[in-house]
Design a protein around this motif. Structure first.
Motif, PDB file in Angstrom:
ATOM      1  N   VAL A  40      35.237  49.854  50.027  1.00 62.45           N
ATOM      2  CA  VAL A  40      35.904  49.563  48.770  1.00 62.45           C
ATOM      3  C   VAL A  40      35.003  50.042  47.635  1.00 62.45           C
ATOM      4  O   VAL A  40      33.866  49.585  47.504  1.00 62.45           O
ATOM      5  CB  VAL A  40      36.178  48.052  48.630  1.00 62.45           C
ATOM      6  CG1 VAL A  40      36.886  47.756  47.307  1.00 62.45           C
ATOM      7  CG2 VAL A  40      37.013  47.542  49.798  1.00 62.45           C
ATOM      8  N   ARG A  41      35.498  50.997  46.846  1.00 68.16           N
ATOM      9  CA  ARG A  41      34.652  51.514  45.753  1.00 68.16           C
ATOM     10  C   ARG A  41      34.615  50.560  44.564  1.00 68.16           C
ATOM     11  O   ARG A  41      33.665  50.542  43.813  1.00 68.16           O
ATOM     12  CB  ARG A  41      35.193  52.881  45.288  1.00 68.16           C
ATOM     13  CG  ARG A  41      35.298  53.901  46.396  1.00 68.16           C
ATOM     14  CD  ARG A  41      33.982  54.629  46.622  1.00 68.16           C
ATOM     15  NE  ARG A  41      34.111  55.571  47.720  1.00 68.16           N
ATOM     16  CZ  ARG A  41      33.265  55.657  48.748  1.00 68.16           C
ATOM     17  NH1 ARG A  41      32.211  54.871  48.824  1.00 68.16           N
ATOM     18  NH2 ARG A  41      33.463  56.541  49.696  1.00 68.16           N
ATOM     19  N   GLY A  42      35.666  49.785  44.391  1.00 64.58           N
ATOM     20  CA  GLY A  42      35.706  48.821  43.282  1.00 64.58           C
ATOM     21  C   GLY A  42      35.250  47.441  43.747  1.00 64.58           C
ATOM     22  O   GLY A  42      34.246  47.315  44.446  1.00 64.58           O
ATOM     23  N   ASN A  43      36.010  46.414  43.374  1.00 65.86           N
ATOM     24  CA  ASN A  43      35.667  45.040  43.724  1.00 65.86           C
ATOM     25  C   ASN A  43      36.596  44.516  44.820  1.00 65.86           C
ATOM     26  O   ASN A  43      37.674  45.056  45.037  1.00 65.86           O
ATOM     27  CB  ASN A  43      35.809  44.126  42.497  1.00 65.86           C
ATOM     28  CG  ASN A  43      34.948  44.609  41.350  1.00 65.86           C
ATOM     29  OD1 ASN A  43      33.853  45.145  41.556  1.00 65.86           O
ATOM     30  ND2 ASN A  43      35.455  44.464  40.129  1.00 65.86           N
ATOM     31  N   ALA A  44      36.162  43.421  45.456  1.00 64.70           N
ATOM     32  CA  ALA A  44      37.010  42.770  46.461  1.00 64.70           C
ATOM     33  C   ALA A  44      37.296  41.348  46.011  1.00 64.70           C
ATOM     34  O   ALA A  44      36.470  40.709  45.357  1.00 64.70           O
ATOM     35  CB  ALA A  44      36.317  42.770  47.812  1.00 64.70           C
ATOM     36  N   GLY A  45      38.468  40.826  46.403  1.00 63.20           N
ATOM     37  CA  GLY A  45      38.846  39.460  46.043  1.00 63.20           C
ATOM     38  C   GLY A  45      38.200  38.426  46.955  1.00 63.20           C
ATOM     39  O   GLY A  45      37.255  38.727  47.689  1.00 63.20           O
TER      40      GLY A  45
ATOM     41  N   GLY B 242      34.532  38.310  46.101  1.00 55.30           N
ATOM     42  CA  GLY B 242      34.917  36.958  45.692  1.00 55.30           C
ATOM     43  C   GLY B 242      34.294  35.855  46.534  1.00 55.30           C
ATOM     44  O   GLY B 242      33.299  36.055  47.232  1.00 55.30           O
ATOM     45  N   LYS B 243      34.912  34.705  46.482  1.00 54.02           N
ATOM     46  CA  LYS B 243      34.383  33.501  47.136  1.00 54.02           C
ATOM     47  C   LYS B 243      34.612  33.547  48.647  1.00 54.02           C
ATOM     48  O   LYS B 243      35.538  34.173  49.122  1.00 54.02           O
ATOM     49  CB  LYS B 243      35.080  32.268  46.567  1.00 54.02           C
ATOM     50  CG  LYS B 243      34.745  32.003  45.102  1.00 54.02           C
ATOM     51  CD  LYS B 243      35.384  30.717  44.629  1.00 54.02           C
ATOM     52  CE  LYS B 243      34.999  30.379  43.201  1.00 54.02           C
ATOM     53  NZ  LYS B 243      35.499  31.389  42.226  1.00 54.02           N
ATOM     54  N   GLU B 244      33.756  32.830  49.356  1.00 57.92           N
ATOM     55  CA  GLU B 244      33.860  32.659  50.815  1.00 57.92           C
ATOM     56  C   GLU B 244      33.940  33.990  51.566  1.00 57.92           C
ATOM     57  O   GLU B 244      34.667  34.123  52.548  1.00 57.92           O
ATOM     58  CB  GLU B 244      35.040  31.734  51.175  1.00 57.92           C
ATOM     59  CG  GLU B 244      34.853  30.368  50.569  1.00 57.92           C
ATOM     60  CD  GLU B 244      35.687  29.269  51.197  1.00 57.92           C
ATOM     61  OE1 GLU B 244      36.020  29.377  52.386  1.00 57.92           O
ATOM     62  OE2 GLU B 244      35.970  28.296  50.492  1.00 57.92           O
ATOM     63  N   THR B 245      33.201  34.960  51.090  1.00 59.67           N
ATOM     64  CA  THR B 245      33.092  36.226  51.805  1.00 59.67           C
ATOM     65  C   THR B 245      32.440  35.977  53.167  1.00 59.67           C
ATOM     66  O   THR B 245      31.432  35.291  53.257  1.00 59.67           O
ATOM     67  CB  THR B 245      32.239  37.197  50.969  1.00 59.67           C
ATOM     68  OG1 THR B 245      32.973  37.527  49.793  1.00 59.67           O
ATOM     69  CG2 THR B 245      31.913  38.464  51.728  1.00 59.67           C
TER      70      THR B 245
ATOM     71  N   THR C  96      27.792  41.781  43.022  1.00 63.41           N
ATOM     72  CA  THR C  96      27.566  40.336  43.086  1.00 63.41           C
ATOM     73  C   THR C  96      28.623  39.693  43.978  1.00 63.41           C
ATOM     74  O   THR C  96      29.803  39.978  43.837  1.00 63.41           O
ATOM     75  CB  THR C  96      27.684  39.734  41.671  1.00 63.41           C
ATOM     76  OG1 THR C  96      26.767  40.405  40.828  1.00 63.41           O
ATOM     77  CG2 THR C  96      27.395  38.248  41.677  1.00 63.41           C
ATOM     78  N   VAL C  97      28.176  38.818  44.868  1.00 63.70           N
ATOM     79  CA  VAL C  97      29.133  38.077  45.680  1.00 63.70           C
ATOM     80  C   VAL C  97      29.225  36.667  45.114  1.00 63.70           C
ATOM     81  O   VAL C  97      28.219  36.073  44.722  1.00 63.70           O
ATOM     82  CB  VAL C  97      28.764  38.105  47.179  1.00 63.70           C
ATOM     83  CG1 VAL C  97      27.475  37.338  47.452  1.00 63.70           C
ATOM     84  CG2 VAL C  97      29.897  37.578  48.051  1.00 63.70           C
ATOM     85  N   ASP C  98      30.448  36.154  45.059  1.00 66.78           N
ATOM     86  CA  ASP C  98      30.666  34.831  44.479  1.00 66.78           C
ATOM     87  C   ASP C  98      30.208  33.738  45.453  1.00 66.78           C
ATOM     88  O   ASP C  98      29.726  34.028  46.545  1.00 66.78           O
ATOM     89  CB  ASP C  98      32.153  34.687  44.105  1.00 66.78           C
ATOM     90  CG  ASP C  98      32.349  33.726  42.944  1.00 66.78           C
ATOM     91  OD1 ASP C  98      31.446  32.905  42.693  1.00 66.78           O
ATOM     92  OD2 ASP C  98      33.407  33.791  42.289  1.00 66.78           O
ATOM     93  N   SER C  99      30.419  32.488  45.066  1.00 65.14           N
ATOM     94  CA  SER C  99      29.824  31.384  45.823  1.00 65.14           C
ATOM     95  C   SER C  99      30.344  31.286  47.263  1.00 65.14           C
ATOM     96  O   SER C  99      31.393  31.822  47.601  1.00 65.14           O
ATOM     97  CB  SER C  99      30.071  30.070  45.097  1.00 65.14           C
ATOM     98  OG  SER C  99      31.417  29.977  44.720  1.00 65.14           O
ATOM     99  N   TYR C 100      29.590  30.566  48.073  1.00 65.57           N
ATOM    100  CA  TYR C 100      29.913  30.305  49.482  1.00 65.57           C
ATOM    101  C   TYR C 100      30.032  31.569  50.332  1.00 65.57           C
ATOM    102  O   TYR C 100      30.858  31.602  51.254  1.00 65.57           O
ATOM    103  CB  TYR C 100      31.224  29.506  49.604  1.00 65.57           C
ATOM    104  CG  TYR C 100      31.108  28.071  49.173  1.00 65.57           C
ATOM    105  CD1 TYR C 100      30.479  27.152  50.007  1.00 65.57           C
ATOM    106  CD2 TYR C 100      31.601  27.634  47.958  1.00 65.57           C
ATOM    107  CE1 TYR C 100      30.356  25.831  49.623  1.00 65.57           C
ATOM    108  CE2 TYR C 100      31.483  26.313  47.569  1.00 65.57           C
ATOM    109  CZ  TYR C 100      30.863  25.412  48.401  1.00 65.57           C
ATOM    110  OH  TYR C 100      30.744  24.103  48.043  1.00 65.57           O
ATOM    111  N   CYS C 101      29.242  32.597  50.087  1.00 66.94           N
ATOM    112  CA  CYS C 101      29.309  33.716  51.020  1.00 66.94           C
ATOM    113  C   CYS C 101      28.675  33.278  52.334  1.00 66.94           C
ATOM    114  O   CYS C 101      27.699  32.518  52.350  1.00 66.94           O
ATOM    115  CB  CYS C 101      28.665  34.978  50.439  1.00 66.94           C
ATOM    116  SG  CYS C 101      26.909  35.089  50.643  1.00 66.94           S
TER     117      CYS C 101
END
Ligand code: ZN
Lengths: 555, 261
Positions: free
Chosen positions: B120-125, B151-154, B168-173
């Motif tokens: 993914v070149r952009g962002n992921a949900g 996003g969260k819980e990756t 940046t990965v969001d919380s709970y990765c």
């Protein structure tokens, strides 16, 4: 409506019919002797004809069943069907949704099912779910095991009041029979304890499991309820628990049968048939349990385990917790106030696990070793496996070759069970007994269910297999034929044709309505005021909440 | 091979489950136009929403596909290129093959991945490479690379494979993870909550949960990942074990520095 099913090969054990080619005449939803004219005829030549299947123990509706659905969304990935041909959508493999439950039973040729563990406080919920299960007839058994009223009256040895309460609760919950799960154990669980033996006392109540069982059996007998007490005993699932099972069966040895049926039904007995003193020495004692069953006036259902991923749910809270500590999978426990404490957790029965292999074999041993008029086929759905896998189980009962093939996968089957030494293969007559005649008889419904004699409900299953040319080594064929009925009739109407549901009807919900003495009222008022979170007037399930409720009486 | 160019953004989401290279292979453009997809709960044809041409050398989706769900779901083999943003469930349950998205993807992408590659070149949900809701058996193999943020819980309940987040990965990765490796340049809070095993490498994060115990300073010893991300993984990291809120946990989190952001 008049209909004749012609030339089928009929198995109807309650009427002693063993594979005879005959016609079945149906008029206005019942079976009749003869129809002279005006009947539609369907030729089912060389096909297997049996009464509709009757499942005496299957957790299909209620509080914990719904908890199972909520906690296992991933289960819905494995089985789902979309809305089409006027049928509702549904999902769930081990915990199917309500509509799907009805359709799947009908697909297998089953027409009656019992949800056997209804916490009284969740009776309303249970009935609303049962309303939503289409086509099949249903019943619900309320739980009496950890109930404060029951233990109080048993401790006071007040058998009249106990009987009165049993009757009142059946009316209040629109229940059908008395269910007991781990007597005393679920109350003890509130104190982080359990009751592992029939003579162990329940904390804070001066009673033992034995006293609870005996007195409820007596109450049930004098109320002349259609079904006997339906018992899930103490110490389910533990190594060495077969001794508790033997003692449990003996609790009723001095009680005489008065109602033309057994005095006790032992449910999912497989889970109580283990020897050894740890998981390392765990083995099958199904042979000894079977011997005891054959001696006493009881019926049993097997509670077979099948390999794979399923969900366990019982009113036996401590058992579910101990299972969770072994698997460490997600787990839910519910505390139902004064009544019971069910739990839910997923389980995977693995072919590689010696313990699971012993469980698998022990259930089959029971089915083969117990007198064929006492055994009823169940998987304790979904605890041992989903009910949709009954055909696999039937094929295992009918084919030694199939069992031998399975048995290669884990040598624990040879070392720790007696399964390979049993050559017996059930025939279609015996299959009709364990899936039709016996459950109907055990539930006291043998006048209208489980047979094809005059005046029986025209609930009929026709399968595309010729039983007279049957070869037990062709187990795949049996499994396939029984998985999808050729025809299923409910009350004389064709609801399934060549595997497809063609008509959706509302099934009945049967309940019993014994007399209640008003002497019970002061105690009810006091306990509801003091301890319950709901008021007495909101507790009672009203008659009109059942879409097609029907009061069942023995006469 | 085939390019599907979105004609207009639909009001309701389109669901292109089953439109994968093996399904369009050998079909004429007319046949592809007639293939069924869902618009909401209604069946429509591909031709209603896409211009179908035989451009490109893989299966190509083009346009703003942020309302197109399930691109490359159940992919086993072959390549898919998405020129633009994609909706939810990109590459969900994929077992093999390769999906490249030039824009961003929405939630549940590479859900329960069993193999193959998602770039993914952009962002992921949220829930990138996570397990299906309720399942404790999550992503088991394969590789996910996100050049932007996730996003969260990756990687929730991850059991194997690799997830790389260059942003940046969001919380709970890596929540509840039991195996595999997650790398993120930056991670928001609560990485690896309730993890039992597997590794998480973070260049920076504000803090770890109290269930993580400091072991020592060292260079991360995950060779495969070092090869992949040589430039970003560099120098000494603080190794923590955990999450000791769980019995018998053997997870590892490497953190280069703790900064709030
Ligand atoms: Zn049960």
């Amino acid at each position: 409506m008049k209909l004749i099913l012609k030339n089928g090969i009929v198995y109807d054990p309650l009427n002693g019919i063993n594979g005879e080619r005959m016609d079945i005449c149906i008029k206005d939803g019942r079976i009749v002797d003869k129809i002279w004219f005006g009947a539609r005829k369907i030729d089912v030549r060389n096909k297997l004809v049996m009464p509709g299947g009757f499942d005496l123990h299957s957790h299909i509706a209620g509080g914990k069943e719904n908890v199972g659905r909520m906690m296992r969304p991933e289960d819905s990935l494995r089985r789902f069907s979309v809305r089409k041909n006027g049928l509702r959508s549904g999902s769930g493999y081990s915990v199917p949704s309500t509509f799907l439950t009805g359709y799947e039973y009908v697909k297998m040729g089953y027409t009656t099912a019992v949800t056997p563990a209804m916490p009284p406080l969740y009776a309303r919920h249970t009935h609303h779910e049962l309303n939503d299960i289409p086509i099949i007839d249903k019943m619900a058994f309320p739980l009496y095991d950890g109930n404060w009223f029951v233990m109080k009256y048993v401790a006071e040895k007040d058998i009249d009041m106990l009987q009165n309460y049993v009757a009142w609760l059946l009316r209040a919950t629109k229940g059908f029979a008395v269910k007991i799960v781990n007597p005393g154990g679920t109350e003890a669980w509130g104190w982080r304890r359990n009751v592992k033996d029939v003579d162990e006392a329940v904390p804070h109540f001066n009673v033992t499991s034995r006293e609870i069982i005996e007195n409820l059996v007596k109450a049930c007998e004098s109320l002349k309820l259609p079904h006997s007490v339906h018992l899930h005993g103490n110490d389910l699932g533990s190594p060495g628990n077969f001794e508790t099972a033997l003692k449990t069966i003996d609790t009723i040895k001095h009680i005489d049968a008065k109602n033309n049926r057994q005095v006790l039904h032992l449910t999912h007995l497989q889970f109580f048939s283990y020897g050894g003193d740890s998981w390392k020495t765990f083995d099958s004692r199904a042979d000894e349990v079977a011997k005891k069953v054959n001696k006493r006036d009881v019926t049993i259902d097997t509670g077979n385990v099948l390999f794979g991923d399923t969900t366990t749910m019982t009113a036996d809270g401590p058992l579910e917790y101990s299972l969770h500590t072994i698997t460490r999978l997600k787990w839910v426990n519910r505390d139902v106030e004064l009544e019971t404490s069910p739990g839910v957790t997923p389980v995977i029965y693995s072919k590689k696990s010696p313990v699971n292999a012993v469980q698998w074999a022990a259930g089959i041993e029971l089915a083969l070793l117990i007198d064929s008029d006492k055994v009823i086929l169940t998987t304790d759905h979904p605890n041992g496996g989903p009910f949709t896998r009954y055909p696999e189980l039937i094929a295992l009962f009918m084919s030694k070759k199939y069992r031998d093939k399975y048995s290669e996968m884990n040598n624990a089957i040879e070392r720790r069970t007696g399964l390979l030494t049993i050559d017996r293969e059930l025939d279609f007559y015996e299959i009709a007994q364990i899936t039709r005649a016996n459950p109907a008889k055990s539930a006291g419904m043998e006048k209208i269910k489980g047979h094809l004699g005059v005046n029986a409900h025209a609930d009929i299953a026709v399968y595309d297999i010729n039983p007279l040319e049957f070869d037990s080594s062709d187990y795949e064929k049996i499994e396939k034929a029984l998985s999808t009925a050729f025809l299923t009739l409910k009350d004389g109407e064709i609801v399934l044709k060549e595997g497809k549901i063609v008509k959706e009807t509302p099934g009945r919900t049967y309940w019993v309505n014994p007399d209640v003495d008003s002497a019970i009222e002061p105690d009810l008022n006091e306990y509801f005021r003091k301890y319950y979170s709901v008021s007495l007037s909101n507790y009672f399930v009203q008659k009109d909440e059942l879409v097609r409720g029907e009061i069942f009486t023995l006469n | 091979m085939v390019t599907l160019r979105l004609k207009r953004t639909p009001d309701l989401c389109l669901d292109v489950e089953g439109i994968i290279p093996e399904a369009v292979q050998g079909k004429t453009l007319e046949e592809i136009e007639k293939m069924e997809i869902l618009n909401g709960s209604r069946k429509v044809n591909i031709g209603d929403y896409f211009d179908v041409t035989d451009e490109g050398n893989s299966l190509i989706f083009e346009g703003d596909l942020s309302k197109v769900k399930r691109i490359g779901m159940n992919l086993r083999d072959g390549e898919i290129l998405v020129k633009g943003n994609a909706g939810m469930y990109v590459g969900a349950f994929m077992r093999g093959g390769k999906i490249t998205v030039e824009g961003s993807v929405d939630a549940f992408s590479a859900l329960n991945m069993k193999g193959g590659e998602l770039i993914v070149r952009g962002n992921a949900g949220d829930y990138l490479g996570a397990s299906y809701r309720g399942d404790w058996r999550g992503m088991s193999s394969g590789k996910i690379l996100v050049e932007g943020d996730a996003g969260k819980e990756t990687g929730c309940f991850m059991c194997g494979g690799v997830i790389i987040i260059r942003g940046t990965v969001d919380s709970y990765c890596g929540v509840k993870m039991k195996g595999g490796t997650i790398f993120a340049n930056k991670a928001r809070t609560r990485a690896g909550a309730s993890m039992m095993a597997g590794s998480i490498i973070l260049n920076s994060t504000p803090e770890l949960l109290p269930g993580f115990f400091f072991e020592r300073k060292m260079e991360p010893e995950i060779e495969k990942l070092l090869e992949l991300e040589k430039e970003l993984i560099e120098g000494e990291y603080h190794l923590f074990s955990g999450d000791h809120a769980e019995r018998g946990a053997k997870g590892k989190i490497y953190v280069r520095e703790f900064i709030s952001f």
